[in-house]
Design a protein around this motif. Structure first.
Motif, PDB file in Angstrom:
ATOM      1  N   ASP A 242       0.695  -1.081  -0.151  1.00  0.00           N
ATOM      2  CA  ASP A 242      -0.172  -0.390  -0.257  1.00  0.00           C
ATOM      3  C   ASP A 242       1.269   1.385  -0.416  1.00  0.00           C
ATOM      4  OD1 ASP A 242      -2.224   1.388   0.291  1.00  0.00           O
ATOM      5  OD2 ASP A 242      -2.130   1.729   2.812  1.00  0.00           O
ATOM      6  N   GLN A 243       1.941   0.892   1.327  1.00  0.00           N
ATOM      7  CA  GLN A 243       2.300   2.808   1.008  1.00  0.00           C
ATOM      8  C   GLN A 243       3.244   1.873  -0.614  1.00  0.00           C
ATOM      9  OE1 GLN A 243       5.910   2.873   0.612  1.00  0.00           O
ATOM     10  NE2 GLN A 243       6.150   4.902   1.071  1.00  0.00           N
ATOM     11  N   LEU A 244       3.725   1.177  -0.793  1.00  0.00           N
ATOM     12  CA  LEU A 244       4.789   1.788  -2.330  1.00  0.00           C
ATOM     13  C   LEU A 244       3.367   1.996  -3.552  1.00  0.00           C
ATOM     14  CD1 LEU A 244       6.637  -1.514  -2.109  1.00  0.00           C
ATOM     15  CD2 LEU A 244       7.807   0.872  -1.619  1.00  0.00           C
TER      16      LEU A 244
ATOM     17  N   ARG B   1       0.927   3.873  -3.194  1.00  0.00           N
ATOM     18  CA  ARG B   1       0.651   4.583  -2.984  1.00  0.00           C
ATOM     19  C   ARG B   1       1.787   6.609  -2.916  1.00  0.00           C
ATOM     20  NH1 ARG B   1      -4.820   5.132  -1.640  1.00  0.00           N
ATOM     21  NH2 ARG B   1      -5.346   3.278  -0.698  1.00  0.00           N
ATOM     22  N   SER B   2       2.556   6.013  -2.407  1.00  0.00           N
ATOM     23  CA  SER B   2       3.938   6.473  -2.803  1.00  0.00           C
ATOM     24  C   SER B   2       4.356   6.683  -4.091  1.00  0.00           C
ATOM     25  CB  SER B   2       5.016   6.060  -2.132  1.00  0.00           C
ATOM     26  OG  SER B   2       5.954   4.728  -2.293  1.00  0.00           O
ATOM     27  N   GLY B   3       4.135   5.774  -5.351  1.00  0.00           N
ATOM     28  CA  GLY B   3       4.423   5.795  -6.608  1.00  0.00           C
ATOM     29  C   GLY B   3       3.979   6.794  -7.316  1.00  0.00           C
ATOM     30  N   LEU B   4       2.469   5.572  -6.832  1.00  0.00           N
ATOM     31  CA  LEU B   4       1.713   7.333  -8.110  1.00  0.00           C
ATOM     32  C   LEU B   4       1.559   8.235  -7.717  1.00  0.00           C
ATOM     33  CD1 LEU B   4      -0.771   6.108 -10.093  1.00  0.00           C
ATOM     34  CD2 LEU B   4      -2.078   6.364  -8.164  1.00  0.00           C
ATOM     35  N   ALA B   5       1.505   8.861  -6.899  1.00  0.00           N
ATOM     36  CA  ALA B   5       1.731  10.135  -6.221  1.00  0.00           C
ATOM     37  C   ALA B   5       2.942  10.837  -7.049  1.00  0.00           C
ATOM     38  CB  ALA B   5       1.428  10.480  -4.823  1.00  0.00           C
ATOM     39  N   ALA B   6       3.887  10.173  -6.584  1.00  0.00           N
ATOM     40  CA  ALA B   6       5.443  10.503  -7.501  1.00  0.00           C
ATOM     41  C   ALA B   6       5.078  11.176  -8.896  1.00  0.00           C
ATOM     42  CB  ALA B   6       6.555   9.917  -7.113  1.00  0.00           C
ATOM     43  N   LYS B   7       4.550   9.974  -9.315  1.00  0.00           N
ATOM     44  CA  LYS B   7       3.981  10.049 -10.837  1.00  0.00           C
ATOM     45  C   LYS B   7       3.691  10.561 -11.310  1.00  0.00           C
ATOM     46  CE  LYS B   7       3.578   6.762 -14.753  1.00  0.00           C
ATOM     47  NZ  LYS B   7       3.393   5.045 -15.622  1.00  0.00           N
ATOM     48  N   ARG B   8       2.513  11.613 -10.660  1.00  0.00           N
ATOM     49  CA  ARG B   8       1.585  12.555 -11.145  1.00  0.00           C
ATOM     50  C   ARG B   8       1.863  13.495 -10.901  1.00  0.00           C
ATOM     51  NH1 ARG B   8      -4.372   8.689  -9.564  1.00  0.00           N
ATOM     52  NH2 ARG B   8      -4.099   7.681 -11.317  1.00  0.00           N
TER      53      ARG B   8
END
Length: 364
Positions: free
Chosen positions: A348-350, A352-359
């Motif tokens: 979950d942490q990976l 959410r953080s990955g998606l936020a960074a990509k966007r």
């Protein structure tokens, strides 16, 4: 958040050792609010050998094993926030990895989830034009079933932006202590399908030990062993569905785990059965591999065998009282440190953080 997951099968464990891994992780991710669709092909008679019904925590799409059907489910990736292609789907794997990288929305995470990383790496290293090698530069991450730092280093060297092992674990709602069943009574039992890179180790660790201990009873479960020569004190029960795994693990005095060659050589790769057995309170005897102590304490929570002679010596002296004590300590450890609730929190942490960074990057 919507996940499109393309794997071998969620509904059937038939010739599909990753089934309980998928179930445990995805159920816990769904409880964290993810909307999950699992795409699986109708292949290898798995749909004729289902051991669960479609769950309420995940939509399952079963598609024909045809080129047109594969193209149709690939197109569904356009609706997802996270697109995951697992290794070992079994049909159209190359088309899936290439197609999904292209079909996923620009702001979606693209992840390759490797459930047999040592074997995959052995295949793709000498093939620069392999579809997985080509996809690595367009993927946001590789998740693996295990493998530790050797697998992380290998995938990073081949061009992966990130690689993270997400280890097997226990789903205590599925695997837990139950009453013993006479059908599975034995001194030592092993459960695993007959595979080329496992058979020799089963001969060395299990069948040779049975031959050396004719006064002990041995139990073999799994598909493909029906024509295998075995000592007289080995009883073969064939495929054991997941509904019977708890009884299989709870009834013998001890359970043997034997990793496949590639996982044993790489290390850091506990298979699902390690946690299924310890989660049922079984006394586990595990073949020796690097990193085992990360998961269970040798001698206290698990017994470790370097070869068949070690298995023979353990079984020559092991008592039911000792086995019960080791099994209980192993159960306490996995309930504390190695459940799918633990693993899902990490994923979950990976995500959410990955998606936020990509966007954020796409918006810049």
């Amino acid at each position: 958040m919507r996940i499109a997951f393309y794997g071998s099968s969620l509904l059937s464990s038939y010739w599909n050792g990753a089934a309980t891994y998928y179930r445990g992780l995805l159920k816990q991710l769904a409880r964290r609010g993810y909307e999950i669709t699992f795409y699986e092909p109708d292949a290898y008679d798995r749909q004729k050998n289902r051991d669960i019904d479609p769950p309420d925590w995940c939509k399952v799409v079963v598609y024909p094993a045809s080129a047109d059907a594969v193209a149709s489910v690939i197109a569904e990736a356009r609706h997802a926030d996270v697109v995951i292609k697992a290794s070992g789907v079994g049909v159209f794997d190359n088309e899936l990895i290439t197609g999904l990288v292209a079909a996923a929305p620009p702001d979606a995470l693209r992840i390759f989830w490797d459930v047999d990383a040592p074997a995959t790496l052995s295949e793709i290293r000498p093939q620069p034009d392999h579809p997985i090698r080509r996809a690595l530069h367009e993927l946001d991450a590789v998740f693996t079933y295990g493998g530790g730092e050797p697998v992380v280093a290998a995938y990073t060297a081949l061009g992966a932006a990130a690689c993270r092992p997400i280890y097997n674990a226990l789903d205590p709602e599925t695997h837990h202590p139950v009453m013993a069943n006479a059908r599975f009574a034995a001194d030592l039992a092993f459960l695993g399908n007959r595979l080329p890179d496992r058979e020799k180790r089963v001969e060395d660790f299990f069948l040779a030990s049975a031959a050396a201990l004719p006064d002990r009873s041995f139990l073999l479960g799994g598909s493909g062993w029906v024509d295998k020569a075995m000592p007289a004190n080995v009883r073969y029960v064939g495929h054991v569905g997941t509904a019977d795994h708890n009884a299989f693990n709870c009834s013998p005095m001890a359970i043997l785990n034997i990793n496949r060659d590639s996982m044993a050589e790489n290390g850091f790769s506990p298979p699902t059965r390690v946690f299924e057995a310890t989660g049922a309170g079984a006394c586990l005897i595990c073949d020796s591999w690097t990193g085992l102590e990360m998961f269970l304490e040798p001698g206290a929570e698990v017994l470790v065998a370097r070869d068949g002679d070690d298995v023979t010596e353990i079984m020559r002296t092991l008592t039911r009282e000792q086995a019960s004590s080791i099994g209980q300590r192993g159960l306490v450890r996995v309930l504390r440190d190695h459940t799918y609730t633990n693993r899902a929190a990490e994923v979950d942490q990976l995500l959410r953080s990955g998606l936020a960074a990509k966007r954020r990057g796409n918006a810049a």
